[in-house]
Design a protein around this motif. Structure first.
Motif, PDB file in Angstrom:
ATOM      1  N   LEU A 169       0.823  -1.209   0.000  1.00 11.95           N
ATOM      2  CA  LEU A 169       0.000   0.000   0.000  1.00 11.95           C
ATOM      3  C   LEU A 169       0.862   1.267   0.000  1.00 11.95           C
ATOM      4  O   LEU A 169       0.672   2.167  -0.811  1.00 11.95           O
ATOM      5  CB  LEU A 169      -0.940  -0.008   1.200  1.00 11.95           C
ATOM      6  CG  LEU A 169      -1.934   1.127   1.289  1.00 11.95           C
ATOM      7  CD1 LEU A 169      -2.814   1.184   0.048  1.00 11.95           C
ATOM      8  CD2 LEU A 169      -2.794   0.987   2.537  1.00 11.95           C
ATOM      9  N   HIS A 170       1.794   1.356   0.927  1.00 11.93           N
ATOM     10  CA  HIS A 170       2.716   2.494   1.035  1.00 11.93           C
ATOM     11  C   HIS A 170       4.098   1.959   1.370  1.00 11.93           C
ATOM     12  O   HIS A 170       4.229   0.867   1.912  1.00 11.93           O
ATOM     13  CB  HIS A 170       2.293   3.457   2.160  1.00 11.93           C
ATOM     14  CG  HIS A 170       0.956   4.060   1.978  1.00 11.93           C
ATOM     15  ND1 HIS A 170       0.706   5.065   1.073  1.00 11.93           N
ATOM     16  CD2 HIS A 170      -0.217   3.809   2.581  1.00 11.93           C
ATOM     17  CE1 HIS A 170      -0.572   5.399   1.130  1.00 11.93           C
ATOM     18  NE2 HIS A 170      -1.163   4.652   2.033  1.00 11.93           N
ATOM     19  N   HIS A 190       2.016   3.207  -3.289  1.00 11.80           N
ATOM     20  CA  HIS A 190       1.369   4.503  -3.473  1.00 11.80           C
ATOM     21  C   HIS A 190       2.050   5.533  -2.577  1.00 11.80           C
ATOM     22  O   HIS A 190       2.445   5.238  -1.457  1.00 11.80           O
ATOM     23  CB  HIS A 190      -0.115   4.384  -3.098  1.00 11.80           C
ATOM     24  CG  HIS A 190      -0.849   5.681  -3.129  1.00 11.80           C
ATOM     25  ND1 HIS A 190      -1.306   6.291  -1.993  1.00 11.80           N
ATOM     26  CD2 HIS A 190      -1.194   6.486  -4.152  1.00 11.80           C
ATOM     27  CE1 HIS A 190      -1.910   7.416  -2.314  1.00 11.80           C
ATOM     28  NE2 HIS A 190      -1.856   7.561  -3.612  1.00 11.80           N
ATOM     29  N   TYR A 210       4.076   5.634  -7.085  1.00 10.82           N
ATOM     30  CA  TYR A 210       3.143   6.355  -7.951  1.00 10.82           C
ATOM     31  C   TYR A 210       2.251   7.194  -7.059  1.00 10.82           C
ATOM     32  O   TYR A 210       2.087   6.912  -5.875  1.00 10.82           O
ATOM     33  CB  TYR A 210       2.304   5.378  -8.794  1.00 10.82           C
ATOM     34  CG  TYR A 210       1.355   4.553  -7.971  1.00 10.82           C
ATOM     35  CD1 TYR A 210       0.079   5.023  -7.666  1.00 10.82           C
ATOM     36  CD2 TYR A 210       1.738   3.316  -7.459  1.00 10.82           C
ATOM     37  CE1 TYR A 210      -0.786   4.282  -6.878  1.00 10.82           C
ATOM     38  CE2 TYR A 210       0.879   2.569  -6.684  1.00 10.82           C
ATOM     39  CZ  TYR A 210      -0.378   3.054  -6.396  1.00 10.82           C
ATOM     40  OH  TYR A 210      -1.232   2.328  -5.611  1.00 10.82           O
ATOM     41  N   SER A 211       1.694   8.228  -7.631  1.00  9.57           N
ATOM     42  CA  SER A 211       0.712   9.015  -6.893  1.00  9.57           C
ATOM     43  C   SER A 211      -0.552   9.113  -7.728  1.00  9.57           C
ATOM     44  O   SER A 211      -0.518   8.985  -8.953  1.00  9.57           O
ATOM     45  CB  SER A 211       1.251  10.413  -6.565  1.00  9.57           C
ATOM     46  OG  SER A 211       1.493  11.128  -7.746  1.00  9.57           O
ATOM     47  N   ILE A 212      -1.644   9.308  -7.056  1.00  7.57           N
ATOM     48  CA  ILE A 212      -2.940   9.492  -7.712  1.00  7.57           C
ATOM     49  C   ILE A 212      -3.410  10.886  -7.334  1.00  7.57           C
ATOM     50  O   ILE A 212      -3.586  11.172  -6.147  1.00  7.57           O
ATOM     51  CB  ILE A 212      -3.963   8.433  -7.264  1.00  7.57           C
ATOM     52  CG1 ILE A 212      -3.469   7.040  -7.644  1.00  7.57           C
ATOM     53  CG2 ILE A 212      -5.336   8.712  -7.866  1.00  7.57           C
ATOM     54  CD1 ILE A 212      -4.322   5.923  -7.111  1.00  7.57           C
ATOM     55  N   ARG A 243     -11.389   5.495  -7.844  1.00 11.83           N
ATOM     56  CA  ARG A 243     -10.160   5.707  -7.062  1.00 11.83           C
ATOM     57  C   ARG A 243      -9.523   4.370  -6.703  1.00 11.83           C
ATOM     58  O   ARG A 243      -8.306   4.228  -6.748  1.00 11.83           O
ATOM     59  CB  ARG A 243     -10.440   6.518  -5.800  1.00 11.83           C
ATOM     60  CG  ARG A 243     -10.602   7.996  -6.094  1.00 11.83           C
ATOM     61  CD  ARG A 243     -10.452   8.871  -4.878  1.00 11.83           C
ATOM     62  NE  ARG A 243      -9.215   8.741  -4.150  1.00 11.83           N
ATOM     63  CZ  ARG A 243      -8.046   9.266  -4.511  1.00 11.83           C
ATOM     64  NH1 ARG A 243      -7.936   9.911  -5.635  1.00 11.83           N
ATOM     65  NH2 ARG A 243      -6.989   9.134  -3.755  1.00 11.83           N
ATOM     66  N   HIS A 265      -5.537   2.670  -8.292  1.00 19.17           N
ATOM     67  CA  HIS A 265      -4.334   2.083  -7.690  1.00 19.17           C
ATOM     68  C   HIS A 265      -3.811   0.928  -8.534  1.00 19.17           C
ATOM     69  O   HIS A 265      -2.616   0.841  -8.804  1.00 19.17           O
ATOM     70  CB  HIS A 265      -4.614   1.610  -6.265  1.00 19.17           C
ATOM     71  CG  HIS A 265      -4.728   2.736  -5.294  1.00 19.17           C
ATOM     72  ND1 HIS A 265      -3.638   3.401  -4.800  1.00 19.17           N
ATOM     73  CD2 HIS A 265      -5.815   3.309  -4.731  1.00 19.17           C
ATOM     74  CE1 HIS A 265      -4.037   4.345  -3.971  1.00 19.17           C
ATOM     75  NE2 HIS A 265      -5.357   4.317  -3.918  1.00 19.17           N
ATOM     76  N   GLN A 266      -4.692   0.042  -8.931  1.00 19.59           N
ATOM     77  CA  GLN A 266      -4.215  -1.090  -9.734  1.00 19.59           C
ATOM     78  C   GLN A 266      -3.729  -0.603 -11.095  1.00 19.59           C
ATOM     79  O   GLN A 266      -2.720  -1.083 -11.607  1.00 19.59           O
ATOM     80  CB  GLN A 266      -5.273  -2.183  -9.836  1.00 19.59           C
ATOM     81  CG  GLN A 266      -6.180  -2.106 -11.024  1.00 19.59           C
ATOM     82  CD  GLN A 266      -7.235  -3.192 -10.998  1.00 19.59           C
ATOM     83  OE1 GLN A 266      -7.827  -3.476  -9.974  1.00 19.59           O
ATOM     84  NE2 GLN A 266      -7.475  -3.774 -12.130  1.00 19.59           N
ATOM     85  N   THR A 278      -0.271   1.115 -10.678  1.00 19.89           N
ATOM     86  CA  THR A 278       0.765   0.099 -10.458  1.00 19.89           C
ATOM     87  C   THR A 278       1.135  -0.560 -11.779  1.00 19.89           C
ATOM     88  O   THR A 278       2.322  -0.675 -12.118  1.00 19.89           O
ATOM     89  CB  THR A 278       0.261  -0.970  -9.458  1.00 19.89           C
ATOM     90  OG1 THR A 278      -0.033  -0.340  -8.209  1.00 19.89           O
ATOM     91  CG2 THR A 278       1.290  -2.062  -9.250  1.00 19.89           C
ATOM     92  N   SER A 301      -0.840  -5.991  -0.550  1.00 23.65           N
ATOM     93  CA  SER A 301      -2.078  -5.225  -0.674  1.00 23.65           C
ATOM     94  C   SER A 301      -2.754  -5.598  -1.995  1.00 23.65           C
ATOM     95  O   SER A 301      -2.090  -5.813  -3.011  1.00 23.65           O
ATOM     96  CB  SER A 301      -1.813  -3.722  -0.591  1.00 23.65           C
ATOM     97  OG  SER A 301      -0.925  -3.329  -1.601  1.00 23.65           O
ATOM     98  N   GLN A 357      -2.556  -3.125  -5.492  1.00 24.41           N
ATOM     99  CA  GLN A 357      -1.211  -3.048  -6.047  1.00 24.41           C
ATOM    100  C   GLN A 357      -0.771  -4.414  -6.582  1.00 24.41           C
ATOM    101  O   GLN A 357      -0.177  -4.504  -7.652  1.00 24.41           O
ATOM    102  CB  GLN A 357      -0.220  -2.530  -4.998  1.00 24.41           C
ATOM    103  CG  GLN A 357      -0.358  -1.054  -4.707  1.00 24.41           C
ATOM    104  CD  GLN A 357      -1.475  -0.699  -3.740  1.00 24.41           C
ATOM    105  OE1 GLN A 357      -2.218  -1.548  -3.249  1.00 24.41           O
ATOM    106  NE2 GLN A 357      -1.613   0.578  -3.451  1.00 24.41           N
TER     107      GLN A 357
END
Length: 191
Positions: free
Chosen positions: A8-9, A41, A63-65, A75, A79-80, A83, A102, A105
């Motif tokens: 996740l992070h 993320h 990566y950032s969203i 949202r 993430h997927q 990634t 996670s 990802q």
């Protein structure tokens, strides 16, 4: 071996129990002589996509969203997609193992890296129960939204469980709960 750990992070960006488990795994595998990459993320919109963490001896992709008015499902899927896109854009040598911590990802990494790779998943806790727990003592509408999100993510969790070559859990409670939720065949594969 070349190992990718989607999480996740990155722990140093956002310390928590789940990110610490992924980080400790990466550091340990690196110390054992493996080439370890992590993808995660970042809450910072202007984050570097690649960093070599000299202390951990780990490659880090982030990566950032952008903050937006996307609905929660878009949202989550972002993430997927992020990634997957970052891995494809990075044009990395093939990995031997992807070991995800996670759901989204890992799912994105599985979409990007399908060639002859061993897939593993570490379950920290069943996603549906996480979302139900987050709804405890919340107003009815919020509980309903969380229940829908949890069921939505359960689809991805189920796909990952089916495709994983190995599944790990540090908790007998989690193993028993996953067996109840996903059946004996999945439960017997969790170590």
């Amino acid at each position: 071996m070349r190992i990718l750990i989607p999480c996740l992070h990155y722990f140093k960006d956002s310390p928590s129990g789940g990110t610490r488990l992924a980080y400790d795994e990466a550091v340990t595998l690196s110390q054992l002589g493996h080439e370890v990459w992590m993808i995660a993320h970042s809450e910072q919109e202007q984050c570097p996509e690649y960093e070599w963490d000299e202390e951990a001896k780990v490659h880090v992709l982030r990566y950032s969203i952008p903050k937006s008015n996307l609905n929660i499902f878009h949202r989550l899927l972002a993430h997927q997609q992020a990634t997957k896109e970052l891995l494809l854009k990075s044009n990395l040598e093939p990995f031997d193992i992807i070991h995800g911590h996670s759901i989204l990802q890992l799912y994105g990494a599985m979409q990007a890296l399908t060639d002859d790779v061993t897939i593993g998943y570490s379950i920290h806790s069943p996603v549906l129960l996480e979302y139900r727990g987050a709804g405890y003592q919340q107003p009815l509408l919020k509980r309903l939204q969380l229940e829908i999100r949890g069921r939505f993510l359960t689809y991805f969790e189920r796909q990952i469980l089916k495709k994983s070559h190995f599944i790990t859990s540090d908790s007998l409670f989690t193993k028993c709960t996953m067996t109840r939720l996903y059946g004996q065949e999945i439960g017997e594969r969790i170590v």
